[in-house]
Motif scaffolding. Sequence first.
Motif, PDB file in Angstrom:
ATOM      1  N   LYS A 374       2.038   6.379   5.095  1.00  0.00           N
ATOM      2  CA  LYS A 374       1.522   5.667   6.271  1.00  0.00           C
ATOM      3  C   LYS A 374       1.369   6.610   7.469  1.00  0.00           C
ATOM      4  O   LYS A 374       1.868   7.735   7.464  1.00  0.00           O
ATOM      5  CB  LYS A 374       2.446   4.506   6.619  1.00  0.00           C
ATOM      6  CG  LYS A 374       2.346   3.344   5.609  1.00  0.00           C
ATOM      7  CD  LYS A 374       0.995   2.624   5.727  1.00  0.00           C
ATOM      8  CE  LYS A 374       0.855   1.460   4.766  1.00  0.00           C
ATOM      9  NZ  LYS A 374      -0.505   0.908   4.719  1.00  0.00           N
ATOM     10  N   ASP A 391       0.520  -4.741   5.605  1.00  0.00           N
ATOM     11  CA  ASP A 391      -0.865  -4.845   5.140  1.00  0.00           C
ATOM     12  C   ASP A 391      -1.065  -6.270   4.678  1.00  0.00           C
ATOM     13  O   ASP A 391      -0.195  -6.823   4.003  1.00  0.00           O
ATOM     14  CB  ASP A 391      -1.118  -3.906   3.950  1.00  0.00           C
ATOM     15  CG  ASP A 391      -1.452  -2.486   4.390  1.00  0.00           C
ATOM     16  OD1 ASP A 391      -1.356  -2.196   5.602  1.00  0.00           O
ATOM     17  OD2 ASP A 391      -1.798  -1.673   3.515  1.00  0.00           O
ATOM     18  N   GLU A 399      -7.157  -5.176   0.791  1.00  0.00           N
ATOM     19  CA  GLU A 399      -6.629  -5.058   2.156  1.00  0.00           C
ATOM     20  C   GLU A 399      -7.663  -5.534   3.177  1.00  0.00           C
ATOM     21  O   GLU A 399      -8.754  -5.005   3.255  1.00  0.00           O
ATOM     22  CB  GLU A 399      -6.260  -3.596   2.427  1.00  0.00           C
ATOM     23  CG  GLU A 399      -5.648  -3.419   3.803  1.00  0.00           C
ATOM     24  CD  GLU A 399      -5.481  -1.957   4.184  1.00  0.00           C
ATOM     25  OE1 GLU A 399      -5.301  -1.109   3.283  1.00  0.00           O
ATOM     26  OE2 GLU A 399      -5.545  -1.670   5.383  1.00  0.00           O
TER      27      GLU A 399
END
Length: 476
Positions: A374, A391, A399
């Motif tokens: 991330k 997410d 997503e």
Amino acid sequence: MRRIKIKELLASGEPGQKVIVKGWVRTFRSNRFIAINDGSTINNLQAVVDFENMPEELLRRVTTSAAISVVGVVAESMGKGQRIELQVEQLEILGDSHPEEYPLQPKKHSMEFLRENAHLRPRTNTISAVYRLRHALAFAVHKFFNDKGFYYMHTPIVTGSDAEGAGETFRVTTLDPVNPPKTEEGKVNYAEDFFGKETNLTVSGQLEAEVGAMSMGEVYTFGPTFRAENSNTTRHLAEFWMIEPEMAFYDLEDNMDLAEEMVKFLINYVLENYPEDMEFLDKRAADEEKSKPQKERWEMGLVERLKFVVDNSFERITYTKAIEILENSKPHKKKQFKVPVEWGIDLGSEHERFLVEKHFKKPVIITDYPKDIKAFYMKQNDDGKTVRAMDILFPGIGEIIGGAQREESFSKLQQRMAEMDIPESELWWYLDLRKFGTAPHSGYGLGFERIVQFVSGMGNIRDVIPFPRTPKNAEF
Ligand code: 4AD
Ligand code: MG
């Protein structure tokens, strides 16, 4: 006498009323019935001409997509599915459309063919419905945030940073590409560039939105973002629009609550305010299903699944839990996935689809991802391994939202930037926010085209933005 738009006329026109309508011819049947569309609604107006009293020369020019203006009197319609029609008194051709040359016929074209005609495709029912929904969703975004007291903040398109750190930026430069000025060491001398430094198109307005949150409290940006990722998929664009709220004093829970509420609001807004376009797209989606293999079909129709999303709470699980579910996914166990499942992997669409479409069968929010997959700005958890990321995954889309609680500690953020080779000289101002009155804050980004895709049921993201930008494609 005023010109009236077809949407208004069909809704409230009364027999006997005399009006002017302007639009484009969709079809012309039996030398008598002109279906006119002006883009205001998916529905056509039926204009009836008395062909015996019209010059033949004029009627010959009533061809598909010709622009016309008609003066007529509203009458009750005998035709099926329409309340009223227009008896034409005057007909004028504003712009001819040559039938031999006009590429779109009143039959069904493939989406690929329509993409090659991006300048004409909004004259089809499908694409015009999608564009109207796009408008509706954009409007609903502003309504949602405005009603909550958020301020719309414009963040820059040209920036000096790569917020997501993925190295997928488009450069912005005025230097001569063949012979750029060089420094003594032989490197490109960006001091001579327009901005006196290296710049690129923004990949996200988040970092600047944080400036807004840390002063105005609750803000959002909604603008174009650019990513030079070479992904030729049905869900990636090189230029897409993103909605990014950023809120002071929100933790990750507050962030998830807001995101879920917003998505539900957007879907409801369209269902309530655009029933005709939704009805059309619902039928279209049902037709599309018939051409798919059984196991790839949706269990629910388009409108049905939108209502399902609105009526049910999203599942919330941690990344670690998601990995556990995937590892134990029987009967095929590990062989089920191309990329083997283990803690630390970035979830691919095969994993996401399994969780959303097979396991939970509803939208899923995954939190607390490994920090190594991330971005640098996410708040670090006490375990030293994970960050306060979230997410949101949607069926058929994957997503749709990515967000996080932000790291508010100056020293932790500074250290993470150093670990990830992000120069402080680039983001000194961002670090300053942690120096002067830092506070917990959170935000997220919703990919606008992905929500348009979900709501419209379109299979390819290229068909929900008027002029898609994808690798090797910027024709229009
Ligand atoms: O997950 P992403 O990369 O997150 C950010 O950019 C954060 N700065 C957002 C924030 O916290 N303010 O992108 C956010 C969303 C994704 O979930 C996806 O919906 C969409 O943007 N997205 C794309 N949509 C179309 N084409 C692409 N190439 C996209 N990349 C991301
Ligand atoms: Mg993401």
